[in-house]
Design an enzyme around this catalytic site. Structure first.
Site, PDB file in Angstrom:
ATOM      1  N   GLY A 171      -3.335 -20.344  11.047  1.00 48.82           N
ATOM      2  CA  GLY A 171      -2.170 -19.570  10.616  1.00 48.82           C
ATOM      3  C   GLY A 171      -1.922 -18.389  11.542  1.00 48.82           C
ATOM      4  N   ARG A 172      -0.838 -17.694  11.275  1.00 50.94           N
ATOM      5  CA  ARG A 172      -0.455 -16.575  12.137  1.00 50.94           C
ATOM      6  C   ARG A 172      -1.254 -15.329  11.743  1.00 50.94           C
ATOM      7  NH1 ARG A 172       3.932 -12.645  12.184  1.00 50.94           N
ATOM      8  NH2 ARG A 172       4.626 -12.265  14.320  1.00 50.94           N
TER       9      ARG A 172
ATOM     10  N   HIS B 225      -0.336  -5.495 -17.390  1.00 48.39           N
ATOM     11  CA  HIS B 225      -0.868  -6.654 -18.119  1.00 48.39           C
ATOM     12  C   HIS B 225       0.138  -7.196 -19.134  1.00 48.39           C
ATOM     13  CE1 HIS B 225      -5.044  -7.400 -16.824  1.00 48.39           C
ATOM     14  NE2 HIS B 225      -4.950  -6.168 -16.349  1.00 48.39           N
TER      15      HIS B 225
ATOM     16  N   HIS C 144       0.854  -1.189   0.000  1.00 42.23           N
ATOM     17  CA  HIS C 144       0.000   0.000   0.000  1.00 42.23           C
ATOM     18  C   HIS C 144       0.893   1.243   0.000  1.00 42.23           C
ATOM     19  CE1 HIS C 144      -3.690  -2.247   0.791  1.00 42.23           C
ATOM     20  NE2 HIS C 144      -3.060  -2.908   1.746  1.00 42.23           N
TER      21      HIS C 144
ATOM     22  N   HIS D  53     -20.933  -8.362  -3.381  1.00 41.69           N
ATOM     23  CA  HIS D  53     -21.906  -7.551  -2.645  1.00 41.69           C
ATOM     24  C   HIS D  53     -21.912  -6.092  -3.107  1.00 41.69           C
ATOM     25  CE1 HIS D  53     -18.108  -7.013  -0.536  1.00 41.69           C
ATOM     26  NE2 HIS D  53     -18.596  -5.954   0.083  1.00 41.69           N
TER      27      HIS D  53
ATOM     28  N   ASN E 293       0.850 -13.399  -5.302  1.00 43.84           N
ATOM     29  CA  ASN E 293       0.894 -14.619  -4.504  1.00 43.84           C
ATOM     30  C   ASN E 293       1.285 -15.784  -5.409  1.00 43.84           C
ATOM     31  OD1 ASN E 293      -1.192 -17.138  -3.777  1.00 43.84           O
ATOM     32  ND2 ASN E 293      -0.010 -16.365  -2.056  1.00 43.84           N
ATOM     33  N   VAL E 294       2.182 -16.618  -4.915  1.00 37.15           N
ATOM     34  CA  VAL E 294       2.450 -17.910  -5.557  1.00 37.15           C
ATOM     35  C   VAL E 294       2.481 -18.961  -4.456  1.00 37.15           C
ATOM     36  CG1 VAL E 294       3.595 -17.200  -7.691  1.00 37.15           C
ATOM     37  CG2 VAL E 294       4.923 -17.317  -5.589  1.00 37.15           C
ATOM     38  N   ARG E 295       1.885 -20.119  -4.725  1.00 41.90           N
ATOM     39  CA  ARG E 295       1.739 -21.113  -3.660  1.00 41.90           C
ATOM     40  C   ARG E 295       1.709 -22.530  -4.229  1.00 41.90           C
ATOM     41  NH1 ARG E 295      -2.702 -18.284  -4.783  1.00 41.90           N
ATOM     42  NH2 ARG E 295      -4.578 -19.394  -5.440  1.00 41.90           N
TER      43      ARG E 295
ATOM     44  N   HIS F  39      -1.052  -6.712  -5.259  1.00 41.93           N
ATOM     45  CA  HIS F  39      -1.056  -8.000  -4.560  1.00 41.93           C
ATOM     46  C   HIS F  39      -0.410  -9.037  -5.481  1.00 41.93           C
ATOM     47  CE1 HIS F  39      -3.249 -11.959  -4.375  1.00 41.93           C
ATOM     48  NE2 HIS F  39      -2.719 -11.916  -3.171  1.00 41.93           N
TER      49      HIS F  39
END
Length: 301
Positions: free
Chosen positions: A257-258, A143, A94, A173, A106-108, A104
């Site tokens: 998780g933490r 992109h 941020h 929502h 993320n790789v998992r 954001h």
């Protein structure tokens, strides 16, 4: 399947991204290693009140347990009751300047294990951009790098994962996208481990190229209280998505998780207003009319 190889890659990825962000910000991330009593642990790297980043976190976690939480088996009930092992790098940044977008990535990797049976494994990940004041050239750049990251694996991946990202990062929502998207994928296990791992690595490795040039271009633009106020209002959407819809947040909380690491994605200053919308034709309204529209930012091949 080689879990150790994936874990080594993720640890190095976290270190490389933190080093790149420290160079871009000029400040330092705090490193905080932690253990999970039920099995595993991780390292959270956090910056607060940096020169450019108001708050940011780059988290590595490697957790294992005896039973999959509900969020992980909602789409695959046949895996209920299996032991699991999961590792990933997740980050949210941020910036302070409202003209610089939140990002954001993320790789998992996930494996569901049962004695006497082959492990069921899959990769997931992606990156997405959330501007407050949109710039078309930034959306195109982001992109383009996403497409470039996926191109070696096949030209079919970018349009598929771009559409998936638009659908996933959508506030049902509110009936609006969270940002201008990027790429998102989950449950990736075809055609084989090596191909899926290489695709995931390419997404992680291209993150700095996708985001840092945008951050550097926007972080010194002049702004005032009006822009900060709108940024805080729009950050509220980020909080709503992460706490209501995000599978990663739900998995982290349900699996013990933490909490500090899971919620480090939340922005430091947020506002909500009752039934507010920007004045027609204003720079703030342009975000809704020109950017939060699920657009194809690159020409379709």
């Amino acid at each position: 399947m080689d879990f150790a190889q994936v874990k080594d890659y993720l640890v190095n990825l976290q270190n490389n991204i933190v080093a790149g962000l420290e160079q871009a910000d000029g400040g330092s991330f705090r490193r905080d290693s932690w253990d999970r009593p039920e099995g595993g642990g991780g390292t959270s790297c956090v910056i607060e009140e940096g020169n450019v980043l108001e708050r940011g976190g780059v988290n590595f976690s490697h957790v294992h347990g005896k039973g999959l939480p509900a969020s992980a088996t909602a789409a695959r009930p046949e895996l209920a009751g299996r032991a699991f092992e999961a590792a990933g790098v997740s980050l949210v940044l941020h910036p302070r300047n409202p003209y610089a977008p939140t990002v954001h990535m993320n790789v998992r990797f996930f494996a569901a294990i049962k004695e006497g049976a082959e492990p069921v494994w899959w990769f997931g990940g992606g990156m997405d951009l959330t501007p407050y004041y949109g710039f078309e050239e930034d959306a195109i750049h982001f992109h383009q790098i996403c497409k470039h990251a996926l191109q070696p694996s096949g030209s079919e991946y970018y349009p598929r994962f771009k559409k998936w990202c638009d659908e996933y990062f959508y506030l049902k929502h509110r009936k609006e996208p969270r940002g201008i998207g990027g790429v998102f994928f989950d449950d990736l296990n075809q055609p084989d481990f090596v191909t899926c791992f290489n695709l995931t690595k390419s997404v992680g490795d291209q993150f700095l190229a996708a985001y840092v040039p945008i951050l550097q271009k926007r972080c010194n633009l002049p702004y005032g209280e009006r822009e900060r106020d709108f940024q805080a209002y729009r950050r509220g959407r980020y909080v709503e998505f992460n706490l209501v819809w995000d599978r990663g947040t739900l998995f982290g909380l349900q699996s013990g998780g933490r909490t500090e690491s899971i919620l480090m994605s939340l922005p430091p200053i947020v506002k909500w207003r009752y039934d507010w919308s920007p004045a027609a034709g204003s720079p703030e309204a342009k975000l809704y009319t020109d950017f939060l529209i699920g657009k194809d930012w690159l020409p379709l091949d």
